[in-house]
Write a protein that holds these residues in place. Structure first.
Motif, PDB file in Angstrom:
ATOM      1  N   PHE A   1       8.719   7.947   7.100  1.00 25.89           N
ATOM      2  CA  PHE A   1       9.308   6.964   6.194  1.00 25.89           C
ATOM      3  C   PHE A   1      10.631   7.466   5.621  1.00 25.89           C
ATOM      4  CE2 PHE A   1       5.079   5.282   6.531  1.00 25.89           C
ATOM      5  CZ  PHE A   1       5.228   3.924   6.325  1.00 25.89           C
TER       6      PHE A   1
ATOM      7  N   HIS B   1       7.740   6.823  -3.614  1.00 30.59           N
ATOM      8  CA  HIS B   1       6.575   7.018  -2.775  1.00 30.59           C
ATOM      9  C   HIS B   1       5.739   8.141  -3.372  1.00 30.59           C
ATOM     10  CE1 HIS B   1       8.826   5.227   0.951  1.00 30.59           C
ATOM     11  NE2 HIS B   1       8.950   4.497  -0.128  1.00 30.59           N
TER      12      HIS B   1
ATOM     13  N   THR C   1      -2.286  -1.205  -4.996  1.00 30.23           N
ATOM     14  CA  THR C   1      -1.893  -1.522  -3.617  1.00 30.23           C
ATOM     15  C   THR C   1      -2.687  -2.713  -3.097  1.00 30.23           C
ATOM     16  OG1 THR C   1      -1.319   0.779  -3.159  1.00 30.23           O
ATOM     17  CG2 THR C   1      -1.771  -0.623  -1.263  1.00 30.23           C
TER      18      THR C   1
ATOM     19  N   PRO D   1       3.393   4.822   0.853  1.00 28.03           N
ATOM     20  CA  PRO D   1       4.780   4.315   0.836  1.00 28.03           C
ATOM     21  C   PRO D   1       4.990   3.160  -0.127  1.00 28.03           C
ATOM     22  CG  PRO D   1       3.615   3.448   2.731  1.00 28.03           C
ATOM     23  CD  PRO D   1       2.645   4.387   2.033  1.00 28.03           C
TER      24      PRO D   1
ATOM     25  N   SER E   1       9.589   0.689   5.751  1.00 26.95           N
ATOM     26  CA  SER E   1       8.769  -0.009   4.752  1.00 26.95           C
ATOM     27  C   SER E   1       9.010  -1.508   4.799  1.00 26.95           C
ATOM     28  CB  SER E   1       9.066   0.526   3.346  1.00 26.95           C
ATOM     29  OG  SER E   1       8.603   1.842   3.192  1.00 26.95           O
ATOM     30  N   GLU E   2      10.273  -1.907   4.816  1.00 26.99           N
ATOM     31  CA  GLU E   2      10.604  -3.340   4.851  1.00 26.99           C
ATOM     32  C   GLU E   2      10.100  -3.985   6.137  1.00 26.99           C
ATOM     33  OE1 GLU E   2      14.471  -6.361   4.450  1.00 26.99           O
ATOM     34  OE2 GLU E   2      14.730  -4.179   4.367  1.00 26.99           O
TER      35      GLU E   2
ATOM     36  N   GLU F   1       6.399  -4.490   5.773  1.00 30.62           N
ATOM     37  CA  GLU F   1       6.142  -5.533   4.782  1.00 30.62           C
ATOM     38  C   GLU F   1       6.383  -6.922   5.374  1.00 30.62           C
ATOM     39  OE1 GLU F   1       8.691  -4.522   1.582  1.00 30.62           O
ATOM     40  OE2 GLU F   1       7.386  -2.960   0.781  1.00 30.62           O
TER      41      GLU F   1
ATOM     42  N   LEU G   1       3.907  -0.020  -0.160  1.00 27.64           N
ATOM     43  CA  LEU G   1       4.290  -1.280   0.463  1.00 27.64           C
ATOM     44  C   LEU G   1       4.074  -2.434  -0.507  1.00 27.64           C
ATOM     45  CD1 LEU G   1       2.772  -0.873   4.045  1.00 27.64           C
ATOM     46  CD2 LEU G   1       5.134  -0.488   3.315  1.00 27.64           C
TER      47      LEU G   1
END
Length: 320
Positions: A182, A144, A87, A133, A189-190, A193, A135
């Motif tokens: 989520f 996830h 991550t 999640p 998530s998008e 991000e 990311l």
């Protein structure tokens, strides 16, 4: 724990990147006792039961349709470090992609690797549970994940003088609330991000996109605050003592731990908990949980930075 081996791993950092991730992980693990995950069959079933009960309880009080991740792991501290190196690498890789070779002018790879080692080791010794999640993952098909760091849970329960089984259950409920968020909001998530990448892009260019970071902070405040709201309604039995003691733990007791928390931005995370919880408690009291859940209808339903401190303004906007 082997501090000599940890220092050697940092000193031997190599490669073309600003951080030698393999060396950082090795050094962090060398500086951290892994702890035991020797569980009886009953203890493993207790984790599974807590997750199932949390899923059922959160579904019931929120009305949200979601499921828990297929990946549910009981980890030791080394497992957590290994799981999270990827991550951190994804986040830093995004920065390096935008900035090119000038991302870390004048900073030696060894120093960067050592800094990341300290970060991973500190978090590895303190994280209790985590909903990940994933990311900025390379593949949107990656599942996830839900992690429980068993030795940290036992250590925290002992330090806080609370029943270990009840404390473990509390952690399970908290992490499952994040899975609910989520799961109910596939766009989340998008959205996070995009805000993260926008902020990183401007930082790498020597500027600061205040709006991008304010939007990211507001979204994370919603994520943390809504989870706190669901915890209060979904967890079975009394919880005020657990919440009070966890709040004390989040503040950090010793001056060194408080310093680390400030340096790592954990004070900001605590503020997000408190500010988000205040916002959703107001919404639930003025309307109900169903109204509070409107935040997951789409990005346009998220409260703005200013609306977080003026919940009635958000209510008027979404009820139009």
């Amino acid at each position: 724990m082997n501090l000599y081996r940890s220092v050697r791993a940092v000193a031997d950092a190599s490669g073309d990147d600003a951080i030698d991730w393999e060396s950082a992980a090795d050094a962090a693990k060398a500086a951290t006792e892994p702890g035991s995950i020797a569980l009886t069959a009953d203890e493993r079933e207790a984790y599974a039961r807590d997750v199932r009960d949390a899923r059922a309880g959160v579904r019931e009080v929120s009305g949200l349709e979601f499921d828990v991740p297929e990946t549910v792991e009981i980890q030791n501290r080394h497992h957590w470090i290994d799981a999270n190196v990827a991550t951190f690498e994804r986040i830093m890789r995004t920065l390096e992609t935008h900035a090119g070779t000038g991302a870390f002018p004048g900073v030696a790879r060894t120093v960067n690797t050592g800094t990341m080692t300290v970060l991973l080791a500190f978090l590895g010794r303190n994280v209790l549970g985590q909903y990940d999640p994933l990311l900025l993952a390379d593949s949107p098909q990656e599942d996830h994940a839900l992690y429980f760091v068993q030795p940290n849970i036992l250590n925290a329960a002992d330090t806080l003088a609370v029943d270990a089984d009840r404390f473990r259950r509390w952690i399970a409920f908290h992490e499952v609330t994040h899975a609910a968020e989520f799961g109910a909001a596939p766009w989340l998530s998008e959205h996070l991000e995009q805000r993260m990448e926008a902020g990183i892009a401007t930082l790498s260019q020597g500027s600061f996109d205040r709006d991008a970071f304010r939007e990211l902070d507001a979204a994370m405040t919603v994520v943390e605050g809504y989870a706190e709201l669901l915890m209060d309604h979904a967890f079975d039995g009394e919880y005020e003592d657990l919440r009070r003691k966890l709040d004390e733990r989040r503040q950090g007791r010793g001056p060194l731990q408080q310093l680390f928390r400030r340096l790592l931005g954990l004070g900001l995370k605590r503020r997000q908990y408190e500010r988000g919880k205040d916002f959703f408690e107001h919404i639930a009291a003025a309307r109900d949980l169903e109204t509070a859940s409107l935040v997951w209808e789409g990005p346009e339903y998220l409260p703005s930075h200013d609306e977080l401190d003026a919940p009635e303004t958000w209510i008027r906007r979404v009820e139009r």
